[in-house]
Design a protein around this motif. Structure first.
Motif, PDB file in Angstrom:
ATOM      1  N   ASN A 134      42.402  40.177  40.067  1.00 22.58           N
ATOM      2  CA  ASN A 134      41.425  39.257  40.655  1.00 22.58           C
ATOM      3  C   ASN A 134      41.552  37.899  40.009  1.00 22.58           C
ATOM      4  OD1 ASN A 134      39.338  38.402  42.272  1.00 22.58           O
ATOM      5  ND2 ASN A 134      37.725  39.535  41.216  1.00 22.58           N
ATOM      6  N   ILE A 135      41.038  36.892  40.680  1.00 20.56           N
ATOM      7  CA  ILE A 135      41.128  35.526  40.165  1.00 20.56           C
ATOM      8  C   ILE A 135      39.926  34.732  40.640  1.00 20.56           C
ATOM      9  CG2 ILE A 135      42.526  34.748  42.140  1.00 20.56           C
ATOM     10  CD1 ILE A 135      44.030  32.953  40.069  1.00 20.56           C
ATOM     11  N   ARG A 136      39.493  33.800  39.824  1.00 16.92           N
ATOM     12  CA  ARG A 136      38.428  32.874  40.237  1.00 16.92           C
ATOM     13  C   ARG A 136      38.804  31.467  39.778  1.00 16.92           C
ATOM     14  NH1 ARG A 136      32.403  32.568  38.939  1.00 16.92           N
ATOM     15  NH2 ARG A 136      32.654  34.407  37.651  1.00 16.92           N
ATOM     16  N   PHE A 137      38.566  30.503  40.655  1.00 16.39           N
ATOM     17  CA  PHE A 137      38.952  29.128  40.339  1.00 16.39           C
ATOM     18  C   PHE A 137      37.757  28.299  39.901  1.00 16.39           C
ATOM     19  CE2 PHE A 137      42.158  30.365  43.553  1.00 16.39           C
ATOM     20  CZ  PHE A 137      43.301  30.120  42.821  1.00 16.39           C
ATOM     21  N   ALA A 182      41.718  28.528  36.250  1.00 24.81           N
ATOM     22  CA  ALA A 182      41.549  29.859  36.836  1.00 24.81           C
ATOM     23  C   ALA A 182      41.161  30.863  35.773  1.00 24.81           C
ATOM     24  CB  ALA A 182      42.845  30.308  37.501  1.00 24.81           C
ATOM     25  N   LEU A 197      41.610  34.842  35.244  1.00 27.45           N
ATOM     26  CA  LEU A 197      42.509  35.843  35.803  1.00 27.45           C
ATOM     27  C   LEU A 197      42.190  37.204  35.200  1.00 27.45           C
ATOM     28  CD1 LEU A 197      45.073  35.434  37.657  1.00 27.45           C
ATOM     29  CD2 LEU A 197      46.417  35.551  35.577  1.00 27.45           C
ATOM     30  N   ASN A 240      37.027  30.104  46.228  1.00 30.24           N
ATOM     31  CA  ASN A 240      36.709  31.384  45.583  1.00 30.24           C
ATOM     32  C   ASN A 240      36.385  32.501  46.554  1.00 30.24           C
ATOM     33  OD1 ASN A 240      37.213  30.897  42.895  1.00 30.24           O
ATOM     34  ND2 ASN A 240      35.345  29.702  42.699  1.00 30.24           N
ATOM     35  N   THR A 277      40.856  33.183  47.397  1.00 28.23           N
ATOM     36  CA  THR A 277      41.052  34.337  46.497  1.00 28.23           C
ATOM     37  C   THR A 277      41.208  35.632  47.290  1.00 28.23           C
ATOM     38  OG1 THR A 277      38.680  34.568  46.201  1.00 28.23           O
ATOM     39  CG2 THR A 277      39.851  33.323  44.526  1.00 28.23           C
ATOM     40  N   GLU A 278      40.579  35.697  48.448  1.00 24.84           N
ATOM     41  CA  GLU A 278      40.748  36.903  49.276  1.00 24.84           C
ATOM     42  C   GLU A 278      42.203  37.019  49.739  1.00 24.84           C
ATOM     43  OE1 GLU A 278      38.013  37.198  52.477  1.00 24.84           O
ATOM     44  OE2 GLU A 278      38.810  39.128  53.145  1.00 24.84           O
ATOM     45  N   LEU A 282      44.739  35.933  48.134  1.00 24.15           N
ATOM     46  CA  LEU A 282      45.512  36.343  46.959  1.00 24.15           C
ATOM     47  C   LEU A 282      45.352  37.834  46.709  1.00 24.15           C
ATOM     48  CD1 LEU A 282      44.789  33.390  44.483  1.00 24.15           C
ATOM     49  CD2 LEU A 282      46.756  33.714  45.943  1.00 24.15           C
ATOM     50  N   ARG A 283      44.117  38.301  46.758  1.00 25.84           N
ATOM     51  CA  ARG A 283      43.865  39.707  46.427  1.00 25.84           C
ATOM     52  C   ARG A 283      44.500  40.663  47.423  1.00 25.84           C
ATOM     53  NH1 ARG A 283      38.390  38.214  45.081  1.00 25.84           N
ATOM     54  NH2 ARG A 283      37.766  39.016  47.094  1.00 25.84           N
ATOM     55  N   ARG A 288      50.998  39.848  44.458  1.00 24.61           N
ATOM     56  CA  ARG A 288      50.003  39.385  43.483  1.00 24.61           C
ATOM     57  C   ARG A 288      50.611  39.426  42.081  1.00 24.61           C
ATOM     58  NH1 ARG A 288      45.805  43.018  44.971  1.00 24.61           N
ATOM     59  NH2 ARG A 288      46.288  44.111  43.069  1.00 24.61           N
TER      60      ARG A 288
END
Lengths: 257, 440
Positions: free
Chosen positions: A136-139, A152, A154, A199, A203-204, A206-207, A212
């Motif tokens: 998962n990741i959040r910016f 980010a 991670l 986010n 991110t969806e 990416l996930r 990934r």
């Protein structure tokens, strides 16, 4: 002349730092960092992309721990071969990889504050680049004198978190620049709505991607610390992703006065 | 994240706080700057230090994404940081609305279910396949238990991945970001490792470090225990809670007797609970909880899970089903009294279902129309704590499609677990008409 596959292109003033993969045995690769003779960065215009196969003549560089991958290189010459993202990641998975924090650079990660980025003691690092699958990741977006900068958080395969990594990946820098430009064109404040776009929608993507994978690099030592950076984040963003922003632009965004 | 900003509204109090944070990030040997000096342009602080200052202030104040992005044409100075700290409440309409909701006194508020979601193991096996796999006589699972298909986790799936998917769906449904969650309560009978399921999910979801995370037990009744715990925490002043129930029965039960393990599938559910102070149509208000434990049937199911390939099972199927039906009937009776709603007036029932046959027996005995009770185990197998949760998700979906009319819609939620534990709650869905008349 040795051949490498360009795997990472990162923003490094006044140009770009690159890392390539060279064969290391029959089915595996290792990272090397070709650098011009007189500096770390290749200057603009830098015409290469990730996945490009290039020939370059290496000369030994003065190695300073933990940047053992450094090589001095003359010009880079295209071979004409280009790997797509999936093929590049399959090769990255055979190079330096860790599923947890401890394995990234072969030493412990240090932190100055509980939410800040990690750094390592340069003398203890075994390498300066490592790949890792992530969950998962959040910016987050921060302001600095040269503009907005992306960071980010991670989550690795071990569910350990890398906090507040500066995203130095060229493609992601360009993506953020496009996003900022769109906001400016529409006189839209870079607001929480834009962060929601990053986010949630981004991110969806990416996930849900099978590609990934991230590459974590180390900055040059400064005051006894090498800070961690997000050198490459796969899948790489494309301009198409911004199209999903359109409904939000029309409907929800906050107009500047 | 709960806001702690009001104590910094006065600039004279904000300045020392900011100075402390800046001092912590200044490189050794650098003199402390004047309050108006631009920290970045002067080269005193690099971008890493700046991020450290903002993160530190975010920690201290509880103001989410403090200073992000930095207001244009404003120096990155100590004074500007202090001013921003004081202005934080009024800078963003959305944040202001959120803060306003947060300022509702706990005593004047209630808790709503604002988001929900579930995730099932991606491998769906027909009953005949389950019977063959568990070396059971044909018809044992389909005919006797009434199960059509069982959902099993794929190789890459586990409690965390299914719990994550369910939580993501619930967050999206509620329109809540991970940074807004104040507490995560997880439950699972099959997660037998540390860090706990809640801790692993906390990390996977990138919840804020100030968000609490813990597990509660109860096996099949666990999801109701988790909802009760989360609701209680919100009523003390927190704003948003995430509840997750996740079970991968197929792995720890791999060595259990076939007639037992054949009944179980893998799945997860999640709920977002939000404290509210305003009545709006469609809101799903979580009522009081009832719970209990009758030890008379403690030996009807005893399970020792010590990892894959090592499980001890004491299972008196008929006794357990009978006791469970009696307990669930009691849950419904108590919910009638607690909610003031007769079972004949209830719109949907979200109840634990050991298997479809037992569920039909319960419906028959308790006078519950099956049409008002979303069936889960028939299509998934018994999902443990997630069974009742998935039934609740389905009931909420139905309620969402039909929140009109003159009176509240009501869902009864009930479950039993080994022990014999029993627990229940009810949900009132506020209709348009009820909201306009200010009905509680």
């Amino acid at each position: 002349m040795p051949e490498i596959i360009i795997s990472d292109i990162t923003m490094m003033s006044p140009g770009y730092c690159i890392i390539g993969l060279e064969p290391d045995g029959r089915d595996s690769f290792r990272s090397v960092r070709p650098m011009p003779f007189d500096r770390y960065a290749w200057l603009d215009p830098f015409m290469f992309n990730r996945g490009d196969c290039v020939r370059c003549q290496f000369a030994p560089a003065v190695l300073r721990a933990p940047h053992f991958e450094d090589r001095q290189a003359r010009s880079l010459q295209r071979t004409g071969s280009i790997l797509n993202e999936g093929d590049l990641i399959r090769r990255l998975e055979t190079a330096e990889v860790s599923i947890n924090l401890e394995g990234l650079f072969g030493c412990s990660l240090e932190s100055d504050n509980p939410r800040g980025n990690f750094w390592i003691d340069p003398s203890k690092g075994q390498r300066s680049i490592c790949g890792c699958p992530y969950h998962n990741i959040r910016f987050r977006v921060f302001q600095d004198p040269k503009g907005l900068r992306l960071r980010a958080e991670l989550v690795l395969a071990s569910d350990e978190r890398l906090r507040s990594l500066p995203v130095v990946d060229r493609a992601w820098g360009q993506f953020l620049a496009q996003l900022v430009k769109l906001c400016a064109e529409d006189k839209i404040t870079f607001s929480s709505k834009t962060m929601n776009f990053l986010n949630r929608q981004v991110t969806e993507k990416l996930r849900k991607s099978p590609n990934r994978f991230a590459r974590i690099g180390l900055a040059r030592a400064r005051e006894g610390k090498c800070w961690l950076m997000l050198d490459s984040l796969f899948p790489q963003p494309t301009g198409d992703w911004l199209k999903t922003l359109e409904p939000a632009r029309n409907r929800n965004w906050q107009k500047s006065p | 994240m709960s806001q702690r900003w009001p104590k910094f509204r006065d600039k004279s109090r904000a300045l020392p706080v900011v100075r402390d944070r800046v001092a912590a990030e200044l490189p050794p040997g650098k003199l402390f700057p004047a309050d108006d000096e631009d920290l970045i342009e002067s080269g005193l602080i690099d971008s890493m230090g700046w991020v450290g200052i903002l993160s530190g202030l975010e920690d201290i104040t509880g103001v989410q994404d403090f200073g992000n992005p930095w207001p244009p044409n404003r120096p990155q100075s100590v004074r500007a940081l202090a001013e921003l700290l004081c202005e934080a409440p009024g800078e963003d309409a959305e944040a202001a609305a959120s803060r306003s909701a947060r300022s509702v006194a706990p005593g004047d508020s209630w808790v709503n279910l604002t988001g929900w979601g579930y995730a099932l193991g991606r491998i769906r096996v027909e009953a005949a396949g389950v019977e063959s796999k568990c070396a059971l006589a044909p018809g044992t699972i389909s005919g006797r238990a009434g199960i059509d298909t069982v959902c099993y986790a794929g190789q890459s799936e586990d409690e965390i991945s299914l719990g994550f998917d369910a939580a993501e769906a619930a967050l999206a449904k509620a329109g809540v970001g991970p940074g807004q969650v104040d507490v995560l309560v997880a439950t699972s009978a099959t997660w037998i490792a540390f860090p706990s399921l809640a801790a692993r999910l906390h990390s996977r979801l990138i919840l804020d470090e100030s968000c609490g995370a813990f597990d509660v037990g109860g096996a099949c009744a666990g999801v109701i225990h988790a909802l009760a715990t989360a609701r209680a925490i919100l009523l003390t002043g927190r704003k948003v809670a995430l509840v997750v129930a996740a079970e991968i029965n197929s792995r720890p039960l791999a060595a259990a007797p076939g007639e037992f393990r054949g009944l179980f599938g893998d799945g997860a559910c999640a709920f977002i609970l939000s404290r509210s102070g305003a009545s709006t149509p469609g809101e799903c208000r979580l009522g009081n909880f009832i719970s209990g434990c009758s030890g008379a049937h403690a030996s009807a199911l005893r399970l020792g899970l010590t990892g894959v390939g090592s499980v001890t099972v004491e299972f008196k199927g008929e006794e357990l089903v009978g006791a469970a039906i009696t307990a669930l009937d009691r849950v419904i009776q108590e919910l009638e009294a607690e909610s003031g709603t007769l079972r004949t007036e209830v719109d949907w029932f979200a109840l634990h279902q050991a298997n479809p046959r037992a569920f039909r027996s319960l419906a028959n005995r308790a006078n519950i129309p099956l049409v008002k009770s979303p069936e889960v185990t028939r299509y998934t197998g018994n999902l443990g704590s997630a069974t009742c949760g998935v039934a609740l998700c389905k009931a909420l979906e139905k309620a969402e499609a039909d929140h009109h009319g003159e009176r509240h819609k009501v869902i009864f939620v009930g479950a039993v677990g080994p022990g014999l534990l029993w627990a229940g709650t009810y949900i009132s869905i506020v209709t348009s008409a009820a909201a306009s008349t200010g009905q509680p």
